[in-house]
Enzyme design. Structure first.
Site, PDB file in Angstrom:
ATOM      1  CB  SER A   1      55.449   2.638  57.427  1.00 37.95           C
ATOM      2  OG  SER A   1      56.294   2.595  56.301  1.00 37.95           O
TER       3      SER A   1
ATOM      4  CB  SER B   1      58.503   1.526  54.097  1.00 36.91           C
ATOM      5  OG  SER B   1      57.263   1.573  53.447  1.00 36.91           O
TER       6      SER B   1
ATOM      7  CE  LYS C   1      56.629   5.175  53.462  1.00 34.92           C
ATOM      8  NZ  LYS C   1      55.708   4.161  53.960  1.00 34.92           N
TER       9      LYS C   1
END
Length: 302
Positions: free
Chosen positions: A137, A76, A79
């Site tokens: 997230s 993640s 991102k």
């Protein structure tokens, strides 16, 4: 994070917002007068992560490297680029309302993905989506942003366009060992970067005041408009363990997954010095936090 949350129709518990603590640095003592703690901090640390990199954000100088240019899955931490692409959008309106589609909810369930628990039919601002992206997230928030800021007549085309922007941005920033095949880190084996590249990306992203505000927020309560015209509150807590536990921490982003293991891109400021770094493929959530703290302390001592 890639910890699955199937329920997308519940609101998380309210958390209180508190800022990261900033401290001022002291002038370095002569070598003969250095304390044992300073001497220990200046010694190159050993970390469990397979890759690590730290830089002085102000000068761009490298302070620590360990397999810094080896390509690895990013989880993640992907991102960060998702947010960066949105924030670079021309004439960006952070108050623009985005309707949450069933496709975003279905995606979370199908991939057992981390979620901001966005509710189908709600209208959520772009700014709120950035909080949902970077704090809990939320892969649903990432999908919503990709669908909104990509170009095309279909959702598939818009998502493909957005991922294309992620890769063109990586190229423009000189990130030679970075490639994305997803908007959230759930890729098909072609989602990778390096500790050096992710740190350089984050240094660039931190130039945006909105990005800095979002990633340093420990928790937030956001009011969204429901499908029926009412409202509800969404409560999100930051997954970054350094906020509140490391003096001067500024945030940035956790990541994990079967390939990525445990990752953390981090930043902190003490006095006039900002240190930014990345650890990839650490052995546990606790170890990635420990690795990051070691590298930050080493970076400040350099």
């Amino acid at each position: 994070m890639k910890i699955g949350i199937a329920g997308t129709h519940r609101v998380a518990t309210v958390m209180l917002t508190s800022g990261a603590v900033l401290t001022t640095g002291a002038l370095a003592a002569p070598a003969a007068m250095a304390s044992p703690a300073t001497v220990a901090a200046a010694k190159k640390p050993s970390i469990t992560a397979k890759g690590g990199y730290v830089m002085n954000s102000g000068t761009g100088r490298s302070l620590y490297t360990k397999a810094a240019d080896t390509r690895r899955s990013t989880g993640s931490t992907t991102k960060i680029m998702t947010a960066r692409v949105v924030l670079a959008h021309k004439n960006l309106n952070l108050s623009r309302k985005v309707t949450i589609r069933k496709a975003y909810s279905d995606y979370i369930v199908r991939n057992t993905a981390s979620s901001a628990r966005l509710i189908v039919g709600d209208k959520v601002t772009v700014r709120q989506l950035l909080y949902g992206l970077m704090l809990p997230s939320g892969c649903d928030a990432a999908y919503a942003l990709a669908d909104t800021f990509g170009k095309g007549s279909t959702r598939k085309a818009r998502v493909k366009s957005f991922i294309g922007k992620m890769n063109s941005t990586a190229k423009s920033l000189g990130l030679k060992n970075t490639h994305f095949d997803s908007f959230d880190g759930i890729g098909k084996g072609r989602n990778y970067s390096t500790p050096r590249d992710l740190t350089k990306l984050t240094r660039d992203a931190m130039r945006h005041s909105t990005f800095r505000s979002v990633v340093k927020t420990r928790s937030t309560k956001q009011k969204t408009v429901t499908k029926s015209g009412g409202y509800r509150y969404m409560n999100w807590r930051n997954t970054n363990p350094l906020l509140g536990s490391y003096s001067g921490a500024l945030g940035v982003k956790t990541g994990s997954g079967p390939e990525a293991k445990y990752c953390l891109v981090f930043a902190a400021k003490r006095g006039g010095k900002t240190v930014i770094g990345t650890v990839l493929a650490s052995s546990s959530a606790a170890k990635r936090s420990s690795d990051a703290k070691k590298l930050l302390s080493y970076g400040f001592a350099k």
